[in-house]
Design a protein around this motif. Sequence first.
Motif, PDB file in Angstrom:
ATOM      1  N   UNK A  27      -7.878  43.073 -83.968  1.00  0.00           N
ATOM      2  CA  UNK A  27      -7.667  41.676 -84.342  1.00  0.00           C
ATOM      3  C   UNK A  27      -6.769  41.589 -85.568  1.00  0.00           C
ATOM      4  N   UNK A  28      -6.232  40.404 -85.784  1.00  0.00           N
ATOM      5  CA  UNK A  28      -5.340  40.163 -86.920  1.00  0.00           C
ATOM      6  C   UNK A  28      -6.179  39.815 -88.159  1.00  0.00           C
ATOM      7  N   UNK A  29      -6.793  40.837 -88.752  1.00  0.00           N
ATOM      8  CA  UNK A  29      -7.629  40.670 -89.943  1.00  0.00           C
ATOM      9  C   UNK A  29      -7.244  41.742 -90.955  1.00  0.00           C
ATOM     10  N   UNK A  30      -7.964  41.751 -92.087  1.00  0.00           N
ATOM     11  CA  UNK A  30      -7.691  42.740 -93.115  1.00  0.00           C
ATOM     12  C   UNK A  30      -8.111  44.144 -92.705  1.00  0.00           C
TER      13      UNK A  30
ATOM     14  N   UNK B  33     -10.225  46.365 -94.209  1.00  0.00           N
ATOM     15  CA  UNK B  33     -11.665  46.616 -94.258  1.00  0.00           C
ATOM     16  C   UNK B  33     -12.430  45.715 -93.287  1.00  0.00           C
ATOM     17  N   UNK B  34     -11.908  44.511 -93.030  1.00  0.00           N
ATOM     18  CA  UNK B  34     -12.575  43.594 -92.102  1.00  0.00           C
ATOM     19  C   UNK B  34     -12.461  44.056 -90.651  1.00  0.00           C
ATOM     20  N   UNK B  35     -11.449  44.875 -90.350  1.00  0.00           N
ATOM     21  CA  UNK B  35     -11.297  45.365 -88.972  1.00  0.00           C
ATOM     22  C   UNK B  35     -12.389  46.354 -88.577  1.00  0.00           C
ATOM     23  N   UNK B  36     -13.105  46.928 -89.560  1.00  0.00           N
ATOM     24  CA  UNK B  36     -14.195  47.857 -89.259  1.00  0.00           C
ATOM     25  C   UNK B  36     -15.574  47.200 -89.355  1.00  0.00           C
ATOM     26  N   UNK B  37     -15.615  45.872 -89.414  1.00  0.00           N
ATOM     27  CA  UNK B  37     -16.884  45.142 -89.477  1.00  0.00           C
ATOM     28  C   UNK B  37     -16.879  44.086 -88.385  1.00  0.00           C
ATOM     29  N   UNK B  38     -17.955  43.947 -87.620  1.00  0.00           N
ATOM     30  CA  UNK B  38     -19.150  44.801 -87.532  1.00  0.00           C
ATOM     31  C   UNK B  38     -18.862  46.062 -86.731  1.00  0.00           C
ATOM     32  N   UNK B  39     -19.836  46.976 -86.692  1.00  0.00           N
ATOM     33  CA  UNK B  39     -19.635  48.233 -85.995  1.00  0.00           C
ATOM     34  C   UNK B  39     -19.654  48.034 -84.486  1.00  0.00           C
ATOM     35  N   UNK B  40     -20.437  47.091 -84.001  1.00  0.00           N
ATOM     36  CA  UNK B  40     -20.482  46.848 -82.558  1.00  0.00           C
ATOM     37  C   UNK B  40     -20.916  45.397 -82.322  1.00  0.00           C
ATOM     38  N   UNK B  41     -20.686  44.925 -81.108  1.00  0.00           N
ATOM     39  CA  UNK B  41     -21.128  43.588 -80.682  1.00  0.00           C
ATOM     40  C   UNK B  41     -21.560  43.668 -79.232  1.00  0.00           C
ATOM     41  N   UNK B  42     -22.725  43.076 -78.958  1.00  0.00           N
ATOM     42  CA  UNK B  42     -23.307  43.142 -77.610  1.00  0.00           C
ATOM     43  C   UNK B  42     -23.614  41.728 -77.140  1.00  0.00           C
ATOM     44  N   UNK B  43     -23.230  41.429 -75.889  1.00  0.00           N
ATOM     45  CA  UNK B  43     -23.456  40.110 -75.314  1.00  0.00           C
ATOM     46  C   UNK B  43     -23.865  40.266 -73.856  1.00  0.00           C
ATOM     47  N   UNK B  44     -24.648  39.294 -73.404  1.00  0.00           N
ATOM     48  CA  UNK B  44     -25.022  39.225 -71.988  1.00  0.00           C
ATOM     49  C   UNK B  44     -24.361  38.017 -71.347  1.00  0.00           C
ATOM     50  N   UNK B  45     -24.054  38.181 -70.067  1.00  0.00           N
ATOM     51  CA  UNK B  45     -23.347  37.103 -69.368  1.00  0.00           C
ATOM     52  C   UNK B  45     -24.207  35.859 -69.271  1.00  0.00           C
ATOM     53  N   UNK B  46     -25.534  36.033 -69.128  1.00  0.00           N
ATOM     54  CA  UNK B  46     -26.424  34.874 -69.030  1.00  0.00           C
ATOM     55  C   UNK B  46     -26.385  34.055 -70.317  1.00  0.00           C
ATOM     56  N   UNK B  47     -26.386  34.742 -71.463  1.00  0.00           N
ATOM     57  CA  UNK B  47     -26.318  34.027 -72.741  1.00  0.00           C
ATOM     58  C   UNK B  47     -24.994  33.291 -72.885  1.00  0.00           C
ATOM     59  N   UNK B  48     -23.920  33.940 -72.481  1.00  0.00           N
ATOM     60  CA  UNK B  48     -22.620  33.285 -72.547  1.00  0.00           C
ATOM     61  C   UNK B  48     -22.567  32.054 -71.647  1.00  0.00           C
ATOM     62  N   UNK B  49     -23.162  32.210 -70.453  1.00  0.00           N
ATOM     63  CA  UNK B  49     -23.178  31.060 -69.544  1.00  0.00           C
ATOM     64  C   UNK B  49     -23.980  29.907 -70.125  1.00  0.00           C
TER      65      UNK B  49
END
Length: 367
Positions: A247-250, A252-268
């Motif tokens: 992403x177009x960020x700084x 140190x900000x490009x290494x935060x957060x370490x991971x992101x998890x999402x479920x399709x049901x929550x997105x829906x």
Amino acid sequence: EEDEWTKEDESIAQHVRFNCATESTMWHGNEVHYFSGNKAVDTLYESSYGTKAKGEPRFGNRRSAEDFMQYLLDRKMIWRAKKLVPKKKEKGEEGKEAATKSPKMAEPKGKKEKKKKEKEEETEVDETDAEGKKKEENKDEEKKKKLVEHPIQCFSDANDCYVWIYDPTPLYKKVIGVLMILGAIGCCCFPLWPPIVRQGVYYLSMTGIGFFGVIIGVAILRTILFGLIWAATGGEHKLWILPNLTEDVGFFESFKPWYSYERASEQEKKKKEKDDKKKGKKDKNSDEEVNYFLQEEKKEEAKDSEESKDASQASESVSENSEDDSQLSGEDEEENESTPASPSTEQQQPRKRRPRKDDGDFVIVNK
């Protein structure tokens, strides 16, 4: 005669130039920095040359600071300007203008129904788009601000606008320029460096290249891992390692957060909530518009019914008057028949009539 420009004056001018709050705008295709007069006087009076001076201050009062700024204006280091900002029309003025305009003719019902359908079919803009439009409008308003040279060139301790012509290069820029020149010369003389220094530079360059390669490898692996999890779960689970890495960020900000998890049901669910909110807003707006048009139609129908009632009442009154007149005329005729008319003096006297021809002779007939 011009006064001598001393080093102290130079330092004071630089202090005002880089410590006074300024704003930037475009003037004749060039970016210029302008400030207000009272802020410049404040910076001089509250500086180490004024109230914070250890010995005798250069600026004991605001008048002396104002005189120094006038001295800068005389030396063509600043110039006085006028800031022109376009005024916005207020709601009251818009209402007055609308009232002064001639009223429009009533549109037929077919056109109104078409307008209803068109308004119901229109979609609302997202909140992000609305915010972007507001930002663009603010930028346009800032661009509309224009500077014009003031006819009276003098300095005053007020909220007037002044533009800087004096633009010296600060010390840190000079130091950076010298270091860049020395670095370029040192890189050209790399073969003459000692072996230890050359070996240290080699290790530093290899570590930099390795770090860059690791970032590229992580970017490739994260996409592969995301694709495998997404395909294995049928698009239900989405796992991103270092989601802000590309992403177009700084840095140190490009290494935060370490991971992101999402479920399709929550997105829906989130999408459904957003869609429901948008639909609710749409329904409210459409209901309000429909109610508005229905009220207008009711008003028009009430007016038409009132006009038809008035017309029927008028026709009934006319018919009643005609009947009354006929009754009165009948009564008058009966009275005339019952009472014989008294011969008037004109009828008693003989009255001559026009002559008529009877075989070429004129005959006068008297009653």
